[in-house]
Design an enzyme around this catalytic site. Structure first.
Site, PDB file in Angstrom:
ATOM      1  N   GLN A 280      -5.056  -1.939   9.739  1.00 45.13           N
ATOM      2  CA  GLN A 280      -4.679  -3.193   9.089  1.00 45.13           C
ATOM      3  C   GLN A 280      -5.264  -4.370   9.874  1.00 45.13           C
ATOM      4  O   GLN A 280      -5.041  -4.483  11.081  1.00 45.13           O
ATOM      5  CB  GLN A 280      -3.148  -3.307   9.011  1.00 45.13           C
ATOM      6  CG  GLN A 280      -2.659  -4.506   8.225  1.00 45.13           C
ATOM      7  CD  GLN A 280      -3.047  -4.451   6.742  1.00 45.13           C
ATOM      8  OE1 GLN A 280      -2.952  -3.401   6.101  1.00 45.13           O
ATOM      9  NE2 GLN A 280      -3.525  -5.570   6.207  1.00 45.13           N
TER      10      GLN A 280
ATOM     11  N   ASP B  16     -11.420   2.449   3.571  1.00 41.59           N
ATOM     12  CA  ASP B  16     -11.722   1.026   3.382  1.00 41.59           C
ATOM     13  C   ASP B  16     -13.224   0.791   3.206  1.00 41.59           C
ATOM     14  O   ASP B  16     -13.635  -0.286   2.760  1.00 41.59           O
ATOM     15  CB  ASP B  16     -11.219   0.200   4.591  1.00 41.59           C
ATOM     16  CG  ASP B  16      -9.865  -0.447   4.326  1.00 41.59           C
ATOM     17  OD1 ASP B  16      -9.440  -0.515   3.149  1.00 41.59           O
ATOM     18  OD2 ASP B  16      -9.220  -0.891   5.300  1.00 41.59           O
TER      19      ASP B  16
ATOM     20  N   LYS C 171       0.828  -1.208   0.000  1.00 37.79           N
ATOM     21  CA  LYS C 171       0.000   0.000   0.000  1.00 37.79           C
ATOM     22  C   LYS C 171       0.867   1.264   0.000  1.00 37.79           C
ATOM     23  O   LYS C 171       0.590   2.231  -0.726  1.00 37.79           O
ATOM     24  CB  LYS C 171      -0.952  -0.003   1.212  1.00 37.79           C
ATOM     25  CG  LYS C 171      -2.029  -1.090   1.120  1.00 37.79           C
ATOM     26  CD  LYS C 171      -2.825  -1.262   2.432  1.00 37.79           C
ATOM     27  CE  LYS C 171      -3.743  -2.474   2.339  1.00 37.79           C
ATOM     28  NZ  LYS C 171      -4.428  -2.787   3.618  1.00 37.79           N
TER      29      LYS C 171
END
Lengths: 335, 335
Positions: free
Chosen positions: A139, A162, A95
């Site tokens: 995460q 997200d 990422k």
């Protein structure tokens, strides 16, 4: 048949919400040949996720540069990592590298695996308050002592790149509403379909799996695009009979090779969102990546298919960049 | 097939969310006979919504009394009504009367049809702040100058007994989460299935329609109960072919008699959430109520069916009472 269940007790009512059973699929392998319907030896078009991602990233890089030139600001993605998992480190590396490629800044907030819940929540809160941060992701998976739901809920919905905050999921589900962010992998599925001119409206689409990452949001997105959507899960009886009616099949299972060639209608479009590590002593790391779909069989039946690796994965990363850019644009009123 | 749509412009990206097209069904009538598959002249069990509602209300009344006796508090439902629509007045009358029957207090806040948005939002905010109020609903439809979404969003999710707040919808959609409230009509559908011992897990369920009131939430609830759910809407091609595979059919269409007998698999369970006024000069008010399902045909094919009127409607009202009671229990920590 008579009324079987007349009561509800002090605790509330009948279990209208159902029991939250885990989705456990049977394992599968591609080793036995299936009776695959053949499209006269034809082979599906194989979608190259890397080339799509390259196009999207190039456009994002242009937009980031335009933003810097115009308002002197740069989008920023912040990632909270709790603990020392190798796989989490790898994902974060991917990422961060992608952010670098397009000029999005990134920061990783690392917490010890034994940090308290308050410390973890505070780390997210601090990023919420920081006006130079436009996207906040945590995460996953988290260490067991931390409550994933609490962590998701504390993310500001306006920085929820997200797309897992229930407020964004609710807006995705409701006609006439627009979520601020759509989960990246689900958005990638739709992106691939749109980009290849695949008609969605009025088509029968089957989504196999219902995770918050792919299955749920993509089933909602397909409905917004006017597909007739059926969702298959481990409690579905004879899933093959349902998938065989589908013009579009999207898989989110986590079982390598579960979807066989004979599960598909000839000419179906197949988007494989599975990324499964399969033990393989012949490989340097001791495993290879496999999708949910038995590719060798499916490629002979489908009209279009995404491979694993190199299919949906790269597109998904570019959608995270796209969500972060969108968030920064919104924050600065930059159009 | 090649990549057809490579670009996304300054405004953002491809239209991943789709276009919000209105759901317009073709009209239908039950007048022409259909080629209905017959269950050997058998007739479905007809669910009596009034008797179910009576049972639920009696249990709620007991709980309300127990709450009063134990903590000296009474649940309270507040309804905001903007304008003077006759139908809205009738619906509110039904809700207030039902509250009275079980000992839940109610209040109706009436605003002029030409009130400002700020006045309407403030009315809701005041109810949010009032600790003696446990449920807040805004009677729909609103006058055109008011934004329904804004009004829904301002309702405190902890008092959202209609279950239309996106936060509650998001939690309903997500595995592992529990919404504070589930929309009443959708909850009623599941209630009827559970109460009659109808198996949901592993069954094929088709939901026809996708409104926030029934179709969307009931499709999410059926999935939570492990049904394999397909959602049919006006863009679905050959909806009959899909409904004919269903063990459970739930309709939320708004077109009288659209679902014909030959749309159903013999033995299917049919829940009709439609309540449609059909012109009828022979009736005192000039209309009669009809469901979405052509009852005379369906009753000969289905194993269980809800009639209209007298099916789901009364159960739905009792669910509003149940949600209000649940909210008061939560507010007072009363179990």
């Amino acid at each position: 048949m008579s009324q079987k269940n007349s009561g509800f007790g002090k605790s509330g009512s009948l279990n209208h919400l159902g029991f939250d059973l885990p989705d456990v699929w049977p394992s599968a392998t591609c080793s036995q040949p299936s009776t695959t319907p053949q499209s006269d030896g034809a082979s599906a078009e194989i979608i190259d996720g890397h080339s799509i991602a390259a196009i999207i990233k190039s456009q994002i890089a242009d937009e980031v540069k335009r933003m810097k030139d115009t308002v002197g600001k740069q989008p920023c993605l912040a990632i909270v990592l709790v603990g020392e998992r190798d796989d989490s480190h790898s994902f974060i590396h991917i990422k961060v590298k992608a952010c670098d490629e397009v000029g999005i800044s990134s920061s990783v907030v690392e917490l010890r695996a034994d940090c308290t819940e308050d410390e973890a929540l505070e780390a997210v809160s601090n990023l919420n308050k920081d006006p130079s941060v436009h996207g906040v992701i945590v995460q996953l998976p988290l260490p067991q002592h931390l409550d994933e739901k609490k962590m998701m809920d504390v993310i500001d919905p306006e920085k929820d790149v997200d797309g897992f905050h229930p407020l964004n999921v609710g807006c995705l589900a409701m006609k006439g509403r627009e979520p601020l962010f759509v989960p990246c992998a689900a958005k990638s599925c739709i992106d691939v379909l749109l980009r290849f001119g695949i008609e969605i409206a009025g088509k029968n689409a089957v989504v196999i799996g219902r995770s918050k990452i792919v299955g749920l949001p993509v089933s909602l997105l397909l409905q917004r695009h006017q597909a007739t959507v059926s969702v298959v899960h481990p409690f579905t009886k004879k899933p093959q009979e349902i998938t065989r009616e589908a013009d579009i099949v999207i898989t989110d299972v986590g079982v390598p090779n579960m979807i066989r060639g004979n599960w598909l209608k000839p000419g179906a479009v197949v988007i494989d969102a599975g990324t499964n590590a399969v033990k393989d002593p012949s490989k340097e790391h001791g495993f290879h990546l496999s999708g949910d779909v038995c590719f060798e069989e499916a490629v002979r039946v489908a009209s279009v298919i995404t491979p694993v690796p190199g299919g949906l994965g790269p597109v998904t990363i570019s959608m995270l960049l796209s969500n972060t850019l969108d968030s920064a644009k919104r924050a600065y009123g930059f159009v």
